[in-house]
Design a protein around this motif. Structure first.
Motif, PDB file in Angstrom:
ATOM      1  N   ILE A  16       0.859  -1.179   0.000  1.00 18.92           N
ATOM      2  CA  ILE A  16       0.000   0.000   0.000  1.00 18.92           C
ATOM      3  C   ILE A  16       0.898   1.233   0.000  1.00 18.92           C
ATOM      4  CG2 ILE A  16      -1.519   1.425   1.433  1.00 18.92           C
ATOM      5  CD1 ILE A  16      -3.013  -1.021   2.243  1.00 18.92           C
ATOM      6  N   ASN A  17       0.563   2.188  -0.861  1.00 12.01           N
ATOM      7  CA  ASN A  17       1.251   3.477  -0.879  1.00 12.01           C
ATOM      8  C   ASN A  17       0.238   4.567  -0.540  1.00 12.01           C
ATOM      9  OD1 ASN A  17       4.069   2.855  -1.891  1.00 12.01           O
ATOM     10  ND2 ASN A  17       2.834   1.865  -3.463  1.00 12.01           N
ATOM     11  N   PRO A  18       0.221   5.043   0.705  1.00 11.03           N
ATOM     12  CA  PRO A  18      -0.749   6.071   1.095  1.00 11.03           C
ATOM     13  C   PRO A  18      -0.561   7.378   0.336  1.00 11.03           C
ATOM     14  CG  PRO A  18       0.221   4.997   3.026  1.00 11.03           C
ATOM     15  CD  PRO A  18       1.037   4.591   1.844  1.00 11.03           C
ATOM     16  N   TYR A  19       0.660   7.597  -0.181  1.00  4.86           N
ATOM     17  CA  TYR A  19       0.973   8.834  -0.887  1.00  4.86           C
ATOM     18  C   TYR A  19       1.668   8.505  -2.203  1.00  4.86           C
ATOM     19  CZ  TYR A  19       0.274  10.480   3.889  1.00  4.86           C
ATOM     20  OH  TYR A  19      -0.247  10.722   5.126  1.00  4.86           O
ATOM     21  N   ARG A  20       1.612   9.449  -3.130  1.00  2.00           N
ATOM     22  CA  ARG A  20       2.368   9.370  -4.371  1.00  2.00           C
ATOM     23  C   ARG A  20       3.319  10.565  -4.394  1.00  2.00           C
ATOM     24  NH1 ARG A  20       0.785   6.710  -9.034  1.00  2.00           N
ATOM     25  NH2 ARG A  20      -1.390   6.689  -8.337  1.00  2.00           N
ATOM     26  N   GLY A  21       4.588  10.328  -4.734  1.00  2.00           N
ATOM     27  CA  GLY A  21       5.596  11.364  -4.577  1.00  2.00           C
ATOM     28  C   GLY A  21       6.114  11.339  -3.156  1.00  2.00           C
ATOM     29  N   CYS A  22       7.266  11.956  -2.915  1.00  4.47           N
ATOM     30  CA  CYS A  22       7.830  11.924  -1.558  1.00  4.47           C
ATOM     31  C   CYS A  22       8.659  13.170  -1.287  1.00  4.47           C
ATOM     32  CB  CYS A  22       8.702  10.679  -1.377  1.00  4.47           C
ATOM     33  SG  CYS A  22       9.276  10.470   0.332  1.00  4.47           S
ATOM     34  N   GLU A  23       8.299  13.876  -0.227  1.00  5.31           N
ATOM     35  CA  GLU A  23       8.941  15.135   0.115  1.00  5.31           C
ATOM     36  C   GLU A  23      10.340  14.947   0.690  1.00  5.31           C
ATOM     37  OE1 GLU A  23       7.625  19.416   2.063  1.00  5.31           O
ATOM     38  OE2 GLU A  23       6.593  17.587   2.677  1.00  5.31           O
ATOM     39  N   HIS A  24      10.712  13.737   1.041  1.00  5.90           N
ATOM     40  CA  HIS A  24      12.078  13.521   1.525  1.00  5.90           C
ATOM     41  C   HIS A  24      13.099  13.956   0.487  1.00  5.90           C
ATOM     42  CE1 HIS A  24      10.878  10.298   4.722  1.00  5.90           C
ATOM     43  NE2 HIS A  24      10.771  11.516   5.176  1.00  5.90           N
ATOM     44  N   GLY A  25      12.765  13.836  -0.785  1.00  4.48           N
ATOM     45  CA  GLY A  25      13.622  14.359  -1.842  1.00  4.48           C
ATOM     46  C   GLY A  25      14.899  13.579  -2.085  1.00  4.48           C
ATOM     47  N   CYS A  26      14.934  12.303  -1.758  1.00  4.08           N
ATOM     48  CA  CYS A  26      16.143  11.498  -1.972  1.00  4.08           C
ATOM     49  C   CYS A  26      16.467  11.456  -3.468  1.00  4.08           C
ATOM     50  CB  CYS A  26      15.944  10.086  -1.431  1.00  4.08           C
ATOM     51  SG  CYS A  26      15.441  10.043   0.316  1.00  4.08           S
ATOM     52  N   ILE A  27      17.635  11.928  -3.839  1.00  3.86           N
ATOM     53  CA  ILE A  27      17.981  12.060  -5.245  1.00  3.86           C
ATOM     54  C   ILE A  27      18.018  10.706  -5.943  1.00  3.86           C
ATOM     55  CG2 ILE A  27      20.472  12.005  -4.790  1.00  3.86           C
ATOM     56  CD1 ILE A  27      18.524  13.934  -7.551  1.00  3.86           C
ATOM     57  N   TYR A  28      18.328   9.647  -5.214  1.00  3.00           N
ATOM     58  CA  TYR A  28      18.514   8.323  -5.801  1.00  3.00           C
ATOM     59  C   TYR A  28      17.219   7.507  -5.860  1.00  3.00           C
ATOM     60  CZ  TYR A  28      18.635   7.842  -0.772  1.00  3.00           C
ATOM     61  OH  TYR A  28      18.339   7.956   0.562  1.00  3.00           O
ATOM     62  N   CYS A  29      16.091   8.059  -5.441  1.00  2.00           N
ATOM     63  CA  CYS A  29      14.860   7.279  -5.266  1.00  2.00           C
ATOM     64  C   CYS A  29      14.409   6.642  -6.573  1.00  2.00           C
ATOM     65  CB  CYS A  29      13.750   8.159  -4.711  1.00  2.00           C
ATOM     66  SG  CYS A  29      12.216   7.256  -4.406  1.00  2.00           S
ATOM     67  N   PHE A  30      14.308   5.322  -6.588  1.00  2.00           N
ATOM     68  CA  PHE A  30      13.909   4.607  -7.800  1.00  2.00           C
ATOM     69  C   PHE A  30      12.444   4.818  -8.147  1.00  2.00           C
ATOM     70  CE2 PHE A  30      13.184   1.561  -4.354  1.00  2.00           C
ATOM     71  CZ  PHE A  30      11.895   1.112  -4.635  1.00  2.00           C
ATOM     72  N   ALA A  31      11.661   5.407  -7.210  1.00  2.00           N
ATOM     73  CA  ALA A  31      10.234   5.646  -7.475  1.00  2.00           C
ATOM     74  C   ALA A  31       9.997   6.947  -8.223  1.00  2.00           C
ATOM     75  CB  ALA A  31       9.458   5.668  -6.156  1.00  2.00           C
ATOM     76  N   ARG A  32      10.989   7.771  -8.388  1.00  3.00           N
ATOM     77  CA  ARG A  32      10.793   9.061  -9.062  1.00  3.00           C
ATOM     78  C   ARG A  32      10.082   8.929 -10.417  1.00  3.00           C
ATOM     79  NH1 ARG A  32      13.237  13.782  -7.498  1.00  3.00           N
ATOM     80  NH2 ARG A  32      14.561  13.718  -5.615  1.00  3.00           N
ATOM     81  N   PRO A  33      10.439   7.948 -11.264  1.00  2.00           N
ATOM     82  CA  PRO A  33       9.795   7.868 -12.577  1.00  2.00           C
ATOM     83  C   PRO A  33       8.285   7.666 -12.543  1.00  2.00           C
ATOM     84  CG  PRO A  33      11.864   6.645 -12.595  1.00  2.00           C
ATOM     85  CD  PRO A  33      11.594   7.016 -11.163  1.00  2.00           C
ATOM     86  N   THR A  34       7.725   7.246 -11.413  1.00  2.00           N
ATOM     87  CA  THR A  34       6.275   7.034 -11.366  1.00  2.00           C
ATOM     88  C   THR A  34       5.507   8.336 -11.559  1.00  2.00           C
ATOM     89  OG1 THR A  34       6.219   7.248  -8.941  1.00  2.00           O
ATOM     90  CG2 THR A  34       6.525   5.033  -9.854  1.00  2.00           C
ATOM     91  N   HIS A  35       6.146   9.477 -11.287  1.00  2.00           N
ATOM     92  CA  HIS A  35       5.451  10.754 -11.488  1.00  2.00           C
ATOM     93  C   HIS A  35       5.231  11.047 -12.969  1.00  2.00           C
ATOM     94  CE1 HIS A  35       4.420  12.500  -7.746  1.00  2.00           C
ATOM     95  NE2 HIS A  35       4.604  13.761  -8.106  1.00  2.00           N
ATOM     96  N   ALA A  36       5.994  10.382 -13.822  1.00  2.00           N
ATOM     97  CA  ALA A  36       5.827  10.594 -15.261  1.00  2.00           C
ATOM     98  C   ALA A  36       4.449  10.147 -15.733  1.00  2.00           C
ATOM     99  CB  ALA A  36       6.915   9.846 -16.029  1.00  2.00           C
ATOM    100  N   PHE A  37       3.821   9.205 -15.013  1.00  6.56           N
ATOM    101  CA  PHE A  37       2.492   8.734 -15.400  1.00  6.56           C
ATOM    102  C   PHE A  37       1.442   9.834 -15.249  1.00  6.56           C
ATOM    103  CE2 PHE A  37       4.603   4.692 -14.046  1.00  6.56           C
ATOM    104  CZ  PHE A  37       4.661   4.122 -15.310  1.00  6.56           C
ATOM    105  N   HIS A  38       1.775  10.857 -14.479  1.00 10.69           N
ATOM    106  CA  HIS A  38       0.887  12.011 -14.324  1.00 10.69           C
ATOM    107  C   HIS A  38       1.378  13.186 -15.168  1.00 10.69           C
ATOM    108  CE1 HIS A  38      -1.653  10.581 -10.913  1.00 10.69           C
ATOM    109  NE2 HIS A  38      -0.605   9.803 -10.699  1.00 10.69           N
ATOM    110  N   ASP A  39       2.326  12.917 -16.065  1.00  5.70           N
ATOM    111  CA  ASP A  39       2.959  13.960 -16.874  1.00  5.70           C
ATOM    112  C   ASP A  39       3.592  15.030 -15.982  1.00  5.70           C
ATOM    113  OD1 ASP A  39       3.836  15.030 -19.267  1.00  5.70           O
ATOM    114  OD2 ASP A  39       2.105  16.362 -19.471  1.00  5.70           O
ATOM    115  N   LEU A  40       4.137  14.567 -14.863  1.00  4.01           N
ATOM    116  CA  LEU A  40       4.878  15.440 -13.955  1.00  4.01           C
ATOM    117  C   LEU A  40       6.336  15.028 -13.967  1.00  4.01           C
ATOM    118  CD1 LEU A  40       2.378  15.546 -10.951  1.00  4.01           C
ATOM    119  CD2 LEU A  40       2.865  17.412 -12.557  1.00  4.01           C
ATOM    120  N   SER A  41       7.184  15.921 -13.520  1.00  7.53           N
ATOM    121  CA  SER A  41       8.614  15.649 -13.541  1.00  7.53           C
ATOM    122  C   SER A  41       9.028  14.694 -12.436  1.00  7.53           C
ATOM    123  CB  SER A  41       9.397  16.956 -13.383  1.00  7.53           C
ATOM    124  OG  SER A  41      10.775  16.686 -13.171  1.00  7.53           O
TER     125      SER A  41
END
Length: 353
Positions: free
Chosen positions: A67-92
Motif C-alpha cells: 500500500i502506498n498512502p501517498y504518491r511522490g515523496c517530500e524527503h527528496g532522496c535524489i537516488y529514489c527509484f520511485a521518481r519515474p512514477t510521477h511521469a504517469f501524471h505527466d509530472l517531472s
C-alpha cells in the motif's frame, strides 16, 4: 533548489513530453532579480483510487502486496527509484516528485473493503515500498496510521520500510501487533554524515534520529532491522561498517542493504546531482555504477538488478555479512504470522459462517 534533492525539474522521457523550458515569466528571473531562490512550496492533491492494495509478481521481491498512502515523496532522496512514477501524471520525476504530492485519504476505507472480500487470503502487506508512508505530510494527513489501524484491528501481517522516525507516532499500534508477531520494520540509513545526508536526502530525518527510532522500536518489542539503502559507490560505501556498528548499538536485530539503482529519469537526475555536489568524483562514480550494471546506468533485470555484477558487489556482500556476524545481526527476521487474520465486517454486517 535550496532544501530539495533534485537539481532540476527534468521532464518525463517516456510520455512524449518535451524538456521543460523557461517560459519568460518574471519568476524565471526571480533569483537574479531578488538575489535569492524562490522557495518551492509543497502542494498536495487528493487522489481517489478505486482500490488501494497494489500487487506484484516480481520474483526477487519478498512480498506480493503493498500500500502506498501517498504518491511522490517530500524527503527528496535524489537516488529514489520511485521518481519515474510521477511521469504517469505527466509530472517531472525531478522537483515535481518531491513537491507535487498526492494523498489518498480513502486508503483505510478501501483497505477495509478489500480485506472483507470473500476469498481474501492474508500475507504480509508492505508499506514504504514506493514512497515513504512517514514523509512529512503524514503529520497532517495521518493516512498511514489509519491504514495500520485497520491492519491491527484485523490482525493482518505488516512490514514497513521508512527513513523517518515519524514511525514512532504509531508505536502503540506496532507494539500491539508485535506481541502477536504480526509486524516487522526496516529503518533505512544511507549515511551517518549530516553534510552528505543534507544533499542526498534533504528532507529526511537526521540519521541519528533514525538510529534513535530503531532503539525505541526495539525497546517496545517491535522487531527492527537496519537497511543500508542505497549503497552508492565512492559516495557512501566507505560507511558500511560504521552504519552497522551504530545500528547494532541501537539494538537492530538484522541488517540488509540495497545497491543504488538508476531507472529511467533517475540516471540523469543523479548525474546532475553529482555535477553539483561531487564534481571531482562524478566520472569515477558513474564508471563504477556502469561496471556494476553491466555497462549501463541501470540494469532492470530481475535478481541482477538487486545484486549487481562484478567484483564490487561481491566485496559489498562480504563486508555486510562480516559486519553483521561481528555484531550479531546475522539472525533471521522473526517469522511474521498470517494465521491470525480475521476479516472486517462487510457492509456493516457480521459474517454468519
Amino acid at each position: 533548489m535550496t532544501g530539495r534533492g533534485a537539481p532540476t525539474n527534468l521532464r518525463p522521457t517516456r510520455t512524449g513530453s518535451a524538456e521543460r523550458v523557461l517560459d519568460g515569466d518574471w519568476i524565471d528571473a526571480a533569483e537574479e532579480i531578488d538575489g535569492a531562490a524562490t522557495p518551492l512550496r509543497t502542494t498536495v492533491t487528493i487522489e481517489r483510487p478505486k482500490t488501494i492494495i497494489s500487487r506484484n509478481q516480481s520474483p526477487d521481491i519478498g512480498f506480493d502486496r503493498s500500500i502506498n498512502p501517498y504518491r511522490g515523496c517530500e524527503h527528496g532522496c535524489i537516488y529514489c527509484f520511485a521518481r519515474p512514477t510521477h511521469a504517469f501524471h505527466d509530472l517531472s520525476p525531478g522537483l515535481d516528485f518531491e513537491s507535487k504530492l498526492f494523498a489518498k485519504p480513502d486508503a483505510a476505507k478501501l483497505l477495509r473493503t478489500e480485506l472483507a472480500k470473500r476469498g481474501y487470503t492474508a500475507a504480509p502487506l508492505a508499506i514504504g515500498t514506493n514512497t515513504d508512508g512517514y514523509q512529512p505530510i503524514e503529520r497532517e494527513w495521518g493516512i498511514t496510521r489509519s491504514v495500520i489501524e485497520v491492519l491491527a484491528e484485523t490482525r493482518h501481517p505488516l512490514i514497513i520500510t521508512t527513513k523517518s522516525d515519524r514511525i514512532l507516532h504509531d508505536i502503540d499500534l506496532l507494539a500491539d501487533m508485535a506481541r502477536d508477531n504480526l509486524v516487522g520494520v526496516a529503518i533505512s540509513i544511507t549515511t551517518l554524515d549530516p553534510a552528505v545526508a543534507r544533499t542526498l536526502e534533504p528532507r529526511a530525518p537526521h540519521p541519528r534520529r533514525r538510529l534513535a527510532a530503531i532503539r525505541a522500536l526495539i525497546d517496545a518489542g517491535v522487531p527492527t532491522q537496519v537497511n543500508i539503502s542505497p549503497i552508492i559507490p565512492a559516495i557512501t560505501d566507505h560507511e558500511i561498517e560504521a552504519i552497522m556498528t551504530a545500528a547494532a548499538e541501537a539494538g537492530a536485530i538484522r541488517a540488509s542493504y540495497i545497491l543504488m539503482r538508476l531507472p529511467h529519469e533517475v540516471a540523469p537526475l543523479f548525474r546532475a546531482w553529482l555535477a553539483a555536489h561531487c564534481p571531482d568524483r562524478a566520472d569515477k562514480v558513474m564508471h563504477m555504477v556502469q561496471d556494476i550494471r553491466g555497462g549501463r546506468d541501470n540494469d532492470p533485470n530481475f535478481f541482477s538488478r538487486m545484486k549487481g555484477h562484478g567484483v564490487w558487489p561481491q566485496l559489498i556482500r562480504t563486508r555486510v555479512k562480516r559486519a553483521a556476524r561481528e555484531h550479531g545481526m546475522d539472525r533471521s527476521f522473526p517469522p511474521i504470522r498470517s494465521d491470525l487474520f480475521r476479516p472486517p465486517e462487510r457492509d456493516g454486517q457480521m459474517e454468519l459462517f
